[in-house]
Design an enzyme around this catalytic site. Structure first.
Site, PDB file in Angstrom:
ATOM      1  N   ASN A  13       0.867  -1.182   0.000  1.00 19.66           N
ATOM      2  CA  ASN A  13       0.000   0.000   0.000  1.00 19.66           C
ATOM      3  C   ASN A  13       0.903   1.230   0.000  1.00 19.66           C
ATOM      4  O   ASN A  13       1.463   1.592   1.030  1.00 19.66           O
ATOM      5  CB  ASN A  13      -0.894  -0.004   1.245  1.00 19.66           C
ATOM      6  CG  ASN A  13      -1.711   1.277   1.351  1.00 19.66           C
ATOM      7  OD1 ASN A  13      -1.828   2.028   0.382  1.00 19.66           O
ATOM      8  ND2 ASN A  13      -2.274   1.527   2.526  1.00 19.66           N
ATOM      9  N   TRP A  14       1.018   1.855  -1.173  1.00 20.10           N
ATOM     10  CA  TRP A  14       1.938   2.998  -1.292  1.00 20.10           C
ATOM     11  C   TRP A  14       1.344   4.285  -0.726  1.00 20.10           C
ATOM     12  O   TRP A  14       2.015   5.306  -0.692  1.00 20.10           O
ATOM     13  CB  TRP A  14       2.312   3.205  -2.756  1.00 20.10           C
ATOM     14  CG  TRP A  14       3.304   2.196  -3.267  1.00 20.10           C
ATOM     15  CD1 TRP A  14       3.902   1.185  -2.565  1.00 20.10           C
ATOM     16  CD2 TRP A  14       3.815   2.108  -4.606  1.00 20.10           C
ATOM     17  NE1 TRP A  14       4.755   0.487  -3.382  1.00 20.10           N
ATOM     18  CE2 TRP A  14       4.726   1.028  -4.639  1.00 20.10           C
ATOM     19  CE3 TRP A  14       3.604   2.841  -5.781  1.00 20.10           C
ATOM     20  CZ2 TRP A  14       5.419   0.660  -5.797  1.00 20.10           C
ATOM     21  CZ3 TRP A  14       4.287   2.472  -6.928  1.00 20.10           C
ATOM     22  CH2 TRP A  14       5.177   1.403  -6.939  1.00 20.10           C
ATOM     23  N   LYS A  15       0.075   4.275  -0.390  1.00 25.14           N
ATOM     24  CA  LYS A  15      -0.588   5.494   0.116  1.00 25.14           C
ATOM     25  C   LYS A  15      -0.311   6.652  -0.853  1.00 25.14           C
ATOM     26  O   LYS A  15      -0.258   6.435  -2.051  1.00 25.14           O
ATOM     27  CB  LYS A  15      -0.110   5.805   1.529  1.00 25.14           C
ATOM     28  CG  LYS A  15      -0.101   4.569   2.426  1.00 25.14           C
ATOM     29  CD  LYS A  15       0.090   4.894   3.857  1.00 25.14           C
ATOM     30  CE  LYS A  15       0.247   3.609   4.643  1.00 25.14           C
ATOM     31  NZ  LYS A  15      -0.040   3.744   6.033  1.00 25.14           N
ATOM     32  N   HIS A  98      -9.675   1.020   4.173  1.00 26.04           N
ATOM     33  CA  HIS A  98      -8.421   1.246   4.912  1.00 26.04           C
ATOM     34  C   HIS A  98      -8.696   2.251   6.039  1.00 26.04           C
ATOM     35  O   HIS A  98      -9.481   3.177   5.869  1.00 26.04           O
ATOM     36  CB  HIS A  98      -7.340   1.783   3.966  1.00 26.04           C
ATOM     37  CG  HIS A  98      -5.984   1.792   4.599  1.00 26.04           C
ATOM     38  ND1 HIS A  98      -5.589   2.792   5.459  1.00 26.04           N
ATOM     39  CD2 HIS A  98      -4.952   0.916   4.532  1.00 26.04           C
ATOM     40  CE1 HIS A  98      -4.357   2.527   5.889  1.00 26.04           C
ATOM     41  NE2 HIS A  98      -3.950   1.397   5.339  1.00 26.04           N
ATOM     42  N   GLU A 100      -7.145   4.675   7.105  1.00 29.94           N
ATOM     43  CA  GLU A 100      -6.909   6.091   6.769  1.00 29.94           C
ATOM     44  C   GLU A 100      -8.084   6.662   5.979  1.00 29.94           C
ATOM     45  O   GLU A 100      -8.403   7.850   6.108  1.00 29.94           O
ATOM     46  CB  GLU A 100      -5.569   6.230   6.018  1.00 29.94           C
ATOM     47  CG  GLU A 100      -4.405   6.027   6.983  1.00 29.94           C
ATOM     48  CD  GLU A 100      -3.115   5.518   6.346  1.00 29.94           C
ATOM     49  OE1 GLU A 100      -2.993   5.516   5.106  1.00 29.94           O
ATOM     50  OE2 GLU A 100      -2.220   5.116   7.124  1.00 29.94           O
ATOM     51  N   GLU A 169      -5.750  -4.832  10.313  1.00 32.49           N
ATOM     52  CA  GLU A 169      -4.781  -3.765  10.510  1.00 32.49           C
ATOM     53  C   GLU A 169      -5.134  -3.000  11.781  1.00 32.49           C
ATOM     54  O   GLU A 169      -5.946  -2.062  11.739  1.00 32.49           O
ATOM     55  CB  GLU A 169      -4.812  -2.812   9.319  1.00 32.49           C
ATOM     56  CG  GLU A 169      -4.398  -3.455   8.021  1.00 32.49           C
ATOM     57  CD  GLU A 169      -3.709  -2.462   7.104  1.00 32.49           C
ATOM     58  OE1 GLU A 169      -2.585  -2.728   6.702  1.00 32.49           O
ATOM     59  OE2 GLU A 169      -4.289  -1.408   6.833  1.00 32.49           O
ATOM     60  N   GLY A 175       1.991   2.469  10.610  1.00 35.95           N
ATOM     61  CA  GLY A 175       2.922   3.583  10.456  1.00 35.95           C
ATOM     62  C   GLY A 175       3.544   4.054  11.756  1.00 35.95           C
ATOM     63  O   GLY A 175       4.160   5.121  11.805  1.00 35.95           O
ATOM     64  N   SER A 215       3.139  -1.946  10.420  1.00 37.66           N
ATOM     65  CA  SER A 215       4.589  -1.887  10.646  1.00 37.66           C
ATOM     66  C   SER A 215       5.287  -3.223  10.365  1.00 37.66           C
ATOM     67  O   SER A 215       6.203  -3.606  11.095  1.00 37.66           O
ATOM     68  CB  SER A 215       4.888  -1.389  12.065  1.00 37.66           C
ATOM     69  OG  SER A 215       4.359  -0.086  12.246  1.00 37.66           O
ATOM     70  N   GLY A 236       2.674  -1.018   4.353  1.00 40.78           N
ATOM     71  CA  GLY A 236       2.729   0.397   3.993  1.00 40.78           C
ATOM     72  C   GLY A 236       4.171   0.829   3.793  1.00 40.78           C
ATOM     73  O   GLY A 236       4.787   0.583   2.763  1.00 40.78           O
ATOM     74  N   GLY A 237       4.746   1.451   4.815  1.00 44.12           N
ATOM     75  CA  GLY A 237       6.080   2.063   4.725  1.00 44.12           C
ATOM     76  C   GLY A 237       7.136   1.161   4.091  1.00 44.12           C
ATOM     77  O   GLY A 237       7.867   1.592   3.186  1.00 44.12           O
TER      78      GLY A 237
HETATM   79  C1  PEP Z   1      -0.913   0.223   5.786  1.00 48.10           C
HETATM   80  O1  PEP Z   1      -0.904   1.338   5.337  1.00 48.10           O
HETATM   81  O2  PEP Z   1      -1.799  -0.537   5.416  1.00 48.10           O
HETATM   82  C2  PEP Z   1       0.145  -0.181   6.710  1.00 48.10           C
HETATM   83  C3  PEP Z   1       0.049  -1.337   7.301  1.00 48.10           C
HETATM   84  O3  PEP Z   1       1.171   0.706   6.908  1.00 48.10           O
HETATM   85  P1  PEP Z   1       2.570   0.420   7.675  1.00 48.10           P
HETATM   86  O4  PEP Z   1       3.113  -0.869   7.125  1.00 48.10           O
HETATM   87  O5  PEP Z   1       3.439   1.592   7.313  1.00 48.10           O
HETATM   88  O6  PEP Z   1       2.272   0.335   9.125  1.00 48.10           O
END
Ligand code: PEP
Length: 256
Positions: A13-15, A98, A100, A169, A175, A215, A236-237
């Site tokens: 997930n590049w956001k 998601h 966010e 999640e 994040g 994370s 994500g990150g």
């Molecule tokens: C996400 O955005 O779905 C996510 C899990 O982010 P991160 O891995 O950065 O916590």
């Protein structure tokens, strides 16, 4: 997990990150690293990058998905994107719900369910995200929140979703660098699995993948992935770097 039943799913997930040149570099590196992945792999870029990623990963065993969609097929919805437009751009997946989106755009459970059904109408696979906030966990409401979020997508007025996967999640782990321990994550995944079985029957409940997100990094992927109900990752990150994303995919090969 039982590898004979559920192939792991690893999704990026590049956001709202990266521009086209960076996306192309990512794709070139991933193509060089990937080999025969031990998981189904999906990349969710933001809308303007979809074309570059579809081109950059052409012929690779990697699918592309949108990060969101509008529940309607078309219409006067400035700034929104339909399932059909995503499919036409080369997507086969879409993220729904998601945290966010739920937080930034006040998406409620009913809207998430409507989006998941709109995805299926265009033959996209919805990856539906659920998870509690830190406050809800501290208040002992984790299972109640998960039950409510699942009830909306599993028992909606739109009927039964014929195909979908889930991502658990926990919002407090997204994040933040604070990953759920494998025990905490497994407990939530097992609860989700029991809800799936209760509402859809044992066989279907066993077949739906529940990816973990929060994370995830190459260093913690193998221990999380060893839990019986963790069927891969939504990242994500650590998915912004093709080498670290490949490391997470490779970690799925460690489970037998
Ligand atoms: C996400 O955005 O779905 C996510 C899990 O982010 P991160 O891995 O950065 O916590």
């Amino acid at each position: 997990m039982n590898p004979s039943m559920r192939r792991p799913l690893v999704a990026a997930n590049w956001k709202m990150h990266l521009v086209r040149a960076e996306a192309r570099t990512f794709c070139r590196t991933l193509v060089g690293e990937l080999g025969a992945p031990p998981a189904e792999v999906v990349v969710f870029p933001s809308f303007p990058l979809i074309d570059s990623v579809v081109d950059g990963l052409a012929g690779m065993p990697v699918a592309v998905g949108g990060q969101d969609l509008h529940p309607r097929a078309s219409g006067a919805h400035t700034g929104d994107v339909s399932a059909q437009q995503l499919a036409d751009a080369g997507c086969t997946w879409v993220l729904c719900g998601h945290s966010e989106r739920r937080a930034d755009h006040a998406e409620d459970d009913a809207l998430v369910a409507a989006k998941a059904h709109a995805a299926r109408a265009a033959d996209l696979v919805p990856l539906i995200c659920v998870g509690e906030t830190g406050e809800q966990r501290k208040a002992g409401k984790t299972f109640a929140v998960l039950e409510r979020q699942l009830a909306a997508v599993l028992g909606s007025e739109h009927g039964e979703l014929d195909r979908f996967d889930l991502a658990y999640e926990p919002v407090w782990a997204i994040g933040t660098g604070e990953t759920a321990t494998p025990e905490i994550a497994q407990e939530a995944h097992a609860f989700i699995r029991s809800e799936l079985a209760r509402r859809l029957g044992d066989e279907r409940g066993e077949s739906i993948r529940i990816a973990y997100g929060g994370s995830v990094k190459p260093a913690n992927a193998a221990s999380l992935g060893a839990a019986p109900d963790i069927d891969g990752f939504l990242v994500g990150g650590a998915s912004l770097d093709a080498e670290s994303f490949s490391g997470i995919i490779a970690a799925c090969g460690a489970r037998t």
